[in-house]
Every structure is written in C-alpha cells, then in structure tokens.
Design an enzyme around this catalytic site. Structure first.
Site, PDB file in Angstrom:
ATOM      1  N   TYR B 233       0.822  -1.477  -0.060  1.00 39.69           N
ATOM      2  CA  TYR B 233       0.010  -0.042  -0.089  1.00 39.69           C
ATOM      3  C   TYR B 233       0.820   1.270  -0.048  1.00 39.69           C
ATOM      4  CZ  TYR B 233      -3.289   3.599   1.325  1.00 39.69           C
ATOM      5  OH  TYR B 233      -4.239   4.719   1.490  1.00 39.69           O
ATOM      6  N   ASP B 591       6.405  13.007  10.763  1.00 29.55           N
ATOM      7  CA  ASP B 591       5.618  12.476   9.606  1.00 29.55           C
ATOM      8  C   ASP B 591       6.718  12.251   8.475  1.00 29.55           C
ATOM      9  OD1 ASP B 591       4.129  11.905   7.317  1.00 29.55           O
ATOM     10  OD2 ASP B 591       3.928  14.074   6.936  1.00 29.55           O
TER      11      ASP B 591
END
Lengths: 332, 712
Positions: B233, B591
C-alpha cells in the site's frame, strides 16, 4: 557600494553572525557585476582575518561514504570544541540549470550542530565556476573563526585538482571492493592525496578493508608523494562506529606541524595564490573573448568554413588568433 | 493458436471507424509500461499456465479460498485512530455496532517513532494521524469493553512494534484473554518503511532481527496471530505503479522468509501467518489483475523454500483504496473513486478491505464520512450481488492477459532484486526507492499535463467550493498524555521497571527474544519511549540518506510551452538578481511521507530552481537554521499529518527571531481549507493543497519571488 554595506558584511562575518555569513556567500556567488564588485571589496577587507583554519579537501568515488564521513568526523571535531565548516558543491543540470542540494540529508547531526556551518552550493550559476566560489567561501568561513573547513568533492572529475589546489590537506576516501579498487578513481587523484583512508571498516567488512589498505599501501609506493617531507599514509576508518577518526585528525595535525616547521605550508599557500591568480586571468580572458562583439560575429563564420571542409581546423584557429593579435586590448 | 479468424475483418472495420488512423493508435500505454490493446481474444491466453485453474488451489490466481465470497464475504475493516485512546475506543465500539467486522488501529507519529508524548521532538505530532499510546494503561483504555478473544485487531505499527505488540498482549492478559486466543495482525513490515514511509527507528539490520524475534515468539505463543503484514500500500501511495508494487512487496516478503529461516524456523512454522496489504488505485482492471498476479508470484516464490504445508504458499491480503487518488477539490467525487477501487479489490479477491473516507485527502474522517466509507463496502456486499460467484472475471481474455503481463513484468524486477542479493541489499543500493520516485515524478507529470485525468482537479473544475466539515484535534492531547505519563511513573515499581529495561538492552546486545523481554517490561508499566530507548542504546537510531532523481519530470512532460515558460522565468530571475530562485523543501515533525516533498524537489529543480532538501523529522528550529545558512529565498514546508498548525507558525517565528524574516514560507500537503486563514495570519504566503499541479505551484512561487526581488 557604500561603506555601510561593506561594514555590514565584514563586521557580520568577523563577529560570527551566521545570517551575514550566509548572505556574504550568496554575494560572492552572485553573477551580477555589481555584486561581484562588492564581493571583491568584501573579500579584500576579510583577507587579514583569513588563513588560520585547517583546510581539508575530501574526495572519493560515489558510494565511498563522503558525506557520512564528514558527518562523523565533523561531529568528533565539534566534540573537541572545534568549529567546523563544510562546503559542498552539487552539480547543476546543464539542461535546465536547476540543482538539487541534498547534502544535509546525509549530515543530519552535523547540520543541526551549533558549532557547525554547512553550505551546499550549486556548481553553476556563477561565472567563476566551482573553484572561485569554494575558495572564497572557505575564506569567509575562516574570517568567521571556523577552525576546520572541509571541502567535499565528487571523486571522478576535474574538480579534485581545483580543490586540491586550495586546501592544505587532501584526503581520499576509498572502500574495499572486489579487487578493482584502483579503477574507480583516477591515478591523478591518488597523486594529489596527502592521505588515503579506507572507509566502512566495520562489521564483517573489516577483513576486506584491511586487505584493501594493504593493496593501496603497495600501490602508493609506485606514486610520487605530494611533498618530499611527507609520504602518503593509508589508513582505515568507520564513519559508522567512529573507529579510526581520531587517528585521522591526529595525522592531519601532524602533517600540519611538519609542513609549518619546514615552511611548506606557507610556501604551498603562496603558490596556491599565485596559481589562483593565473587561473582567474585565464578565466577572465576566456570570458572577455567570448563576450567580445567582433568575436561573436567572427566565430560562426570561421566555424562554418572548418565544418564545411573548406579550411583546416589549424588554419581556422590561426585566423581567430591572428584576429586577437591585431586587436587592441583597449578597444572594446 | 492462430489469430482469430475474424480479426482481419475486425481490423478493417476498425480502420473505417477510425477514419484513416491506424488501429494501433487505440493502444494505451499504461503507467507500468504495459501496452493495453483495444480488443483481446483467446489468442492472448496462449502460454498462460494459470488460466482455467480453480480457487483454493495452486497457483491461487482465482482466490486463496475455495468458496471465496460465496461463503464469506471479505472482512470490512476500517482503519481508524483518534487522538486519544478514549475517543478511539468510543469510535471502535460504535463502528463494531454499525457493521465493522474487525478493528484497525492507527497510531500517532510519536508512537510510531518510539517517542513518549512528553519528548521534545514530538511537540507537533502527539495525537496527529492516530492515537497516542505511551503505556499499557493507554492500551487498556483503547480496548476497554472490546472482547479481544473475539474481535480481531489489526495494528499498523512498524517502528515501535515491540512495545505496541507487547502492550496489546498485556492489555488482553489483564482482560483475562490468553495469548493463544489472540487473533489479528500487526503490520511489522519494516522493509517498506526504509522504502517509503520512513517510520522506522533502528537501522535495517537490527530492525530485521526484531521482525524475526516477533515471528519466533508468535509462532510459539500466538498461533492465530498474523505476525507481519507485508505492505505494498505505502509503496503504491509513494508513487509506485502496480508492477512495482507487486515486485517490491513480494521481494520484501521473500526477505522476511529468509530472516525467519535464518532465525531457526522452518518455512511452515510461520509462512501461513504472513499476510499482505495492497493498495488499490483507479486503474480498475490493472488493480484486479495485480491481486491475481501477486497470488501467482507468491505461490511460486514460497515454493522455492520447499514447504510441506500448502497454506504456506497462499497470499492472503488486506486491501485499502488509494489515498493518493483522493482529491481535496470537489471531495464528493471521492466516494465514487473509492467505490470503484473497492469493487476492484473485491473482484481481485481481497480478504479484507478498508475504504477511504471522502475527506481523507485533507483530514481525519468525521463520523459522517466514516459512515459513507463503511457503507460503500456494505452496499457492494449486500446490494450489488457480486458475491455469488468466485472470481467472476476469471476467463476474461483481457483480465487473464493482463494478469500474465503483470506476472511477467513484476517477475523481471523480482529477478533483478534477487541478483542484487535480495531486498535488504537492494534497499542498500537505493534501487527500489529511486524506481518509486521516478514512477511518482512521471505520474505527477502526466497529471499536470492532463494525460491522466482527475475530475475536479485537472478537468471539470468547480469554482468557489465551500470548505467542508473538518475534525479538529484539540491541542490539549499532548498535555493529557503528559499528565498520564507522570501518573504512571509515580505509581509503578521504578526499580523493577529499571531492571526490566536493562534486561531489554542486554537482550538487544547479547541475544534472546526481544518480544519476551518487552512483554515483561510493559507489564511493569514501562513506557513505549523507555522500551525504545533501551534498544536504541545498542541499535542506534537510523538516519536515512536521500538520493534524488532529476530530469524525470521534465522528460515525462516533454517539450511544452508551460515548462519552457517557467524555465525562462527562473533564468530571467538569475539574470536579474544574480542567482537562481532557491527554495528549501523541508519536512518537520515525525511524519515520514516524503513523496510530495520529493516530487516537488525534483520537478522544481527541472524548472531551474536550486532546491535544498532538509533531512527528515526536523524541528522548526533546525529547519530555520538550514534556511538561514543556505540563504534560501523561500521555504516550502510539507505536512501530511496535521502538524502544520503548530510547526509552520513556529518556523516563521524562528526565522523572524534570527533576523531572516525576509525568507518566505509556503506550506503544502494535507491541509484542510479551514486552516488556511490561520496559516496566512501566521505569515504563510502560499498554501498548496493536494491536487495542486507542479506548474501551478511553480508559477505562484515564482510570482511571489518576482514581486519581491525583480525590479518593477
């Protein structure tokens, strides 16, 4: 240029103001004639403050771990209380002119260290090319009191010669390979080396590194050393574990001591300045030549003749040069 | 087989319909480089050894289970995590009641990277993009009232996988659930973190050891638990096409098999518990064929290790619809996109599925958008009647041929990786990352040119959209977590905790099972950060090195006036000001999604900018130092996980405080339109949401710089 402007740069740099240092480097990198004029004045004013740092050139084939070495070596130096500046030149795309400056991604710790100043520069965008920018940037860092200045260069092209001709100590990084160690790097680059170190000597790579060191040691006997007072040592280190880094620094200091005692350091720097001036003259002449309106008109015509096979390359060149001979330097 | 007897006639007819254009003009070159023809026949099935096989049998192209959805439809599993354990728990309970069949936990970035909420590096990250977990106490709240012996839990955790899995085990234990009863999945796929998502903690080697320790522990104590979810993914979301996704994911899987075998297990001990996670995009038939091809290739790959148990060779997968395909513009279109992607996953034969919420391009789903997302699946399962037949597209000339093409192309790349010595070695060479980035840059160029259509973005744009409803993360989450940490630390047996942490360090150094050691420590209320630190002492913290591609964006875009125009403007800027426009692209906070920032970097460099790239995980302080030192004109801060409201204003403040206030700051990424005003007031001069084209953003950046630096 006003005195105020000059003071801004000179006082800022000498008082170790990071922001002004950065702006001064931008100034000397600028392609605008007005900026260049200011830059010359600034550099002249900074000159008395320069010359005290250890100037280190570092090269190696792609993949030799240059950035990681600089990260670890630089961190070690800052832990000794030294202030470290790193100058890296990244290639600009000849097609689009743009560049990607990613050196700091490989120097994560050093780049946030308050004792360190790292400035990546694109290779194009200035008339003087790599050498001029880097040399003057180095002087700016010296004037700002940095103790060690490392200049990083990719170890395959022309830039080593330029870098070697502006540093006190030229270190070549190698890695253990599959027996073809000498092929990746030009013999000429090894001849410039004041020391060679086999990097990545860690984990299960140690034995191979030892073997590589042996091979380089043998190979170095066949080359002439850069100075009669110094034979180029071949060392081993690991940027990962830090082993061998302190020894490299000790060796740099030893080299400096010998060179100072023998007066070689001073001689080398003077010689570098002399060569540097001539390099600038050559560059300036070329620039002047290509910018000259008559040359611009003349060149395509002669080129066409040569390409068309109507005259030889030799007589084409002779025609261009004879034009220069008859051309007065005072006319523009 | 010869050409179809009527093919000649068909071509003649087609030529007439095309009014002189050659029939080949109808061929479509897919992003994978596969040529898709306008019509397929039985001839295209020649040489394909999997056509007319059955589901539940090797090579499993038609499905891992015999009866597939005719008996049980896929599991509806919606990934969610709200800022705190309490809120997430409430959401899980609601969604179980509303038809969700399993839980999927999203953790916040601080947890992923092994930092407690009180760590100074994570001020902008706590509670962002998932739930903050610092200790077993948070875990217990997270699963309060949820019977862990019956509900399967999927946890997306890779970096801090040990303390999180151990925390789950201990939380279940204190519910009275034994380890052998636990069923579910932990992602534990560290290799892809080095490829794309960057939420690793330790270097590759010790990270792989952690993976094999977990596989070993679970094969002994938790036989129903899936120890790893090998994820394509994120590889797809980073810009990889279907072939790259398939090849890299399966090559990762092969590397894990080798690690477990090196750790002393036999293939059948663990291979049946390996599961996969694929991303499903908008290329409808390609996605279906990809899942079928992946099952074929996995069967082939595992068979090389001579398993006795046929289950070892079966690829079972969870799927998620693509986040990248979602748009900020005209967001209701996302429901339609997600529906198509969900249908592709079903026709491809997935075992479970997450459907994205329509607003996930910019923020965490609201209850409304989460309901629509869940219902998308329920409607396919219960209204569309697609579940009555196994592999309904099996036998389609086109689907079978496409499956064959992906098997062939992905197989080639897998061979290439083998030649490099396997995926771990390949990652060291940087090959997979560069391929993915190249694929991403090409895709961006195709979108920017309108070759790939995205409705509402590069075609049929809506003017003057009203911003939608946005879920806001309160900034008090971090304070609450810090208070809880203090409380736990004051109540626990500190000496015992210290000893258990020292034991982890020892096991990390000298050997033994790390999960076992971590379970002991978590039981005593050690924190996620403490456990991570205990191992960091031995393993160190990994720092990625970025290699960058260049020239790909402009070459895919080709010679165009748009590109040339922008290049001319950067050249003019150089001529007028003495240097090229120089921009720092940076990522602050924990992040690790770096596709956007890398695509911008490489594309802007192609437009003639000098682009500085910062290391990952910067603090605003560090980013400001770099901007100032490199003397850039402008900083582009990329944010995908809600850190923008704290980190970007902080950066501007730092720049101003150090006298570099003239450096402009723009922000890009996943930023809800409702935050734009806030950011503009904080001093941001431009905001670029998802779907902004490169030429548009470059034009705006250049306009800002020209206004500031060029003579009027």
């Amino acid at each position: 240029m006003t005195q105020k402007e000059l003071d801004y740069y000179v006082q800022g740099v000498t008082s170790q103001n990071r922001l002004v240092m950065a702006k001064t480097i931008t100034l000397i990198e600028s392609t605008l004639p007005a900026h260049q004029e200011t830059a010359r004045a600034v550099m002249d004013a900074l000159l008395p403050h320069t010359g005290k740092a250890v100037r280190l050139g570092i090269t190696g084939v792609p993949g030799a771990g240059k950035s990681t070495f600089i990260e670890s070596f630089g961190m070690m130096l800052t832990q000794k209380g030294l202030r470290v500046a790193v100058l890296a030149v990244d290639p600009s795309s000849p097609r689009t002119g743009g560049s990607i400056l990613a050196d700091k991604t490989r120097m994560e710790k050093l780049s946030v260290n308050e004792q360190a100043f790292i400035r990546p520069s694109p290779s194009s965008g200035t008339l003087g090319g790599v050498a001029r920018k880097t040399r003057e940037t180095m002087m700016i860092c010296e004037a700002a009191g940095y103790d060690v200045i490392m200049v990083e260069t990719v170890g395959v092209g022309q830039s080593e010669v330029a870098v070697a001709s502006m540093v006190d100590f030229f270190l070549v990084l190698m890695i253990a390979g599959a027996g073809d160690e000498l092929q990746g790097i030009k013999k000429g680059v090894l001849e410039l080396a004041d020391a060679i170190t086999v990097n990545k000597a860690d984990g299960d790579n140690i034995d191979r590194a030892k073997m590589a060191r042996q091979q380089y040691s043998t190979a170095m006997h066949l080359l002439s050393p850069p100075s009669p007072d110094w034979s180029t040592p071949v060392m081993m280190c690991s940027s990962l574990t830090g082993t061998g880094l302190a020894e490299i620094w000790d060796m740099v200091l030893k080299h400096r001591k010998i060179m100072e005692e023998k007066g070689e350091l001073e001689r080398k720097r003077h010689e570098q300045s002399r060569l540097w001036m001539w390099a600038l003259v050559k560059e300036g002449m070329e620039e002047w030549f290509y910018k000259n309106a008559q040359v611009v008109n003349l060149l395509p015509l002669i080129e066409k003749e040569v390409v068309g096979g109507r005259i030889t390359a030799t007589s084409g060149a002779a025609r261009i040069l004879s034009f220069l001979q008859n051309y007065s330097l005072t006319t523009t | 087989m010869a050409e179809h007897p009527q093919m000649k006639k068909w071509k003649e007819q087609a030529a007439k319909e095309l009014k002189g254009k050659p029939v080949e003009a109808l061929n479509w070159e897919s992003p994978e480089g596969i040529t898709v023809k306008p019509i397929y026949t039985a001839e295209d099935l020649e040489g394909l050894d999997f056509v007319n096989t059955l589901s539940g049998m090797a090579p499993y192209v038609r499905g891992p289970v015999g009866t597939m959805y005719t008996n049980h439809p896929w599991t509806i599993r919606q990934y969610a995590g709200f800022a705190t354990a309490t809120e997430s728990n409430a959401f899980y309970r609601r969604s179980l009641a509303a038809g969700n069949q399993g839980l999927s936990v999203a953790f916040d970035l601080a947890t992923h990277r092994g930092y407690d909420s009180d760590h100074p590096r994570v001020t902008g990250d706590v509670g962002k993009a998932g739930v903050a977990i610092d200790s077993v106490e948070d875990m217990k709240v997270l699963f309060d009232g949820i019977p862990l012996d019956r509900v399967t839990v999927s946890m997306t955790m890779n970096g801090a996988v040990l303390p999180i899995l151990a925390g789950y085990i201990v939380a279940a234990e204190e519910q009275g659930v034994k380890q052998e009863q636990l069923a579910g999945t932990i992602q534990n796929d560290i290799l892809k973190e080095f490829l794309t998502r960057n939420t690793y903690i330790y270097p590759p080697l010790p990270s792989m050891r952690i993976v094999s320790d977990i596989i070993a522990y679970c094969s002994k104590n938790m036989p129903r638990y899936n120890t790893i979810s090998i994820s394509g993914y994120h590889i797809m979301e980073a810009g990889a096409n279907s072939v790259l996704q398939t090849a890299f994911t399966l090559a990762d899987g092969k590397q894990y098999i080798r690690a477990a075998i090196d750790g002393g297990l036999s293939i059948d001990d663990f291979a049946p518990r390996l599961s996969f996670f694929f991303g499903i995009g908008m290329n409808f038939f390609m996605e279906i064929a990809m899942l079928r091809a992946a099952r074929y290739l996995w069967n082939k790959t595992v068979s090389e290790f001579n398993p006795k148990n046929p289950r070892s060779t079966i690829l079972r997968t969870h799927c998620q619809t693509s986040g990248w395909s979602l748009t900020e513009q005209d967001p209701y279109n996302n429901v339609i996109r997600t529906t198509l992607e969900a249908l592709a996953a079903a026709l491809g034969g997935t075992q479970s599925l997450h459907t994205n919420a329509l607003d996930e391009a910019t923020n965490l789903p609201t209850d409304f958008s989460a309901r629509i997302a869940r219902n998308t699946q329920i409607i396919i399962q219960e209204e569309s009647q697609v579940c009555h037949v196994v592999d309904p597209l099996g036998g389609s000339y086109f689907i079978e041929a496409l499956t064959g093409a992906i098997i062939r192309e992905a197989g080639k790349i897998m061979d290439e990786i083998e030649a490099l010595g396997g995926m771990a070695k390949a990652i060291e060479t940087g090959m997979p990352k560069l391929r993915i980035e190249e694929s991403a840059a090409r895709r961006q160029a195709r979108i920017d040119q309108g070759k790939d259509v995205i409705v509402g973005v590069n075609k049929y744009r809506v003017k003057d959209e009203a911003p939608g409803e946005v879920l806001e993360i309160p900034s008090t989450v971090r304070d609450e977590q810090i208070a809880k940490l203090k409380d736990i630390k004051s109540k626990r047996d500190s000496a015992a905790v210290k000893k258990s942490l020292e034991n982890i360090t020892k096991v990390a150094e000298k050997g033994g099972n790390l999960l076992e050691a971590t379970v002991q420590a978590m039981r005593l209320r050690a924190t996620v950060g403490e456990v991570s630190d205990a191992m960091e002492k031995v393993f160190g913290r990994y720092v990625a090195t970025s290699r960058m591609i260049s020239g790909v964006y402009s070459s895919e875009y080709g010679d165009s006036d748009v590109i040339k125009g922008l290049q001319k403007r950067t050249a003019t800027f150089l001529k007028e000001t003495g240097r090229r426009p120089r921009m720092l692209v940076t990522k602050m906070g924990q992040d690790g999604h770096d596709r956007g920032f890398k695509v911008v970097a490489t594309a802007f460099a192609d437009l003639g900018f000098d682009i500085d790239i910062s290391p990952m995980f910067q603090t605003p302080d560090e980013a400001a130092k770099m901007a100032l030192e490199n003397d850039v004109h402008i900083v582009g801060a990329s944010s995908l996980t809600a850190g923008h409201k704290t980190l970007v204003p902080e950066l501007i403040k730092k720049l101003r405080a150090s006298g570099a206030g003239e450096i402009l700051v723009i922000a890009g990424g996943v930023i809800p339109p409702t935050d734009y005003d806030f950011l503009y007031k904080a001093g941001v001069v431009g905001i670029f949401g998802p779907g902004t084209s490169i030429p548009d953003s470059a034009d705006k950046v250049l306009t800002l710089l020209e206004q500031k630096y060029l003579k009027k």
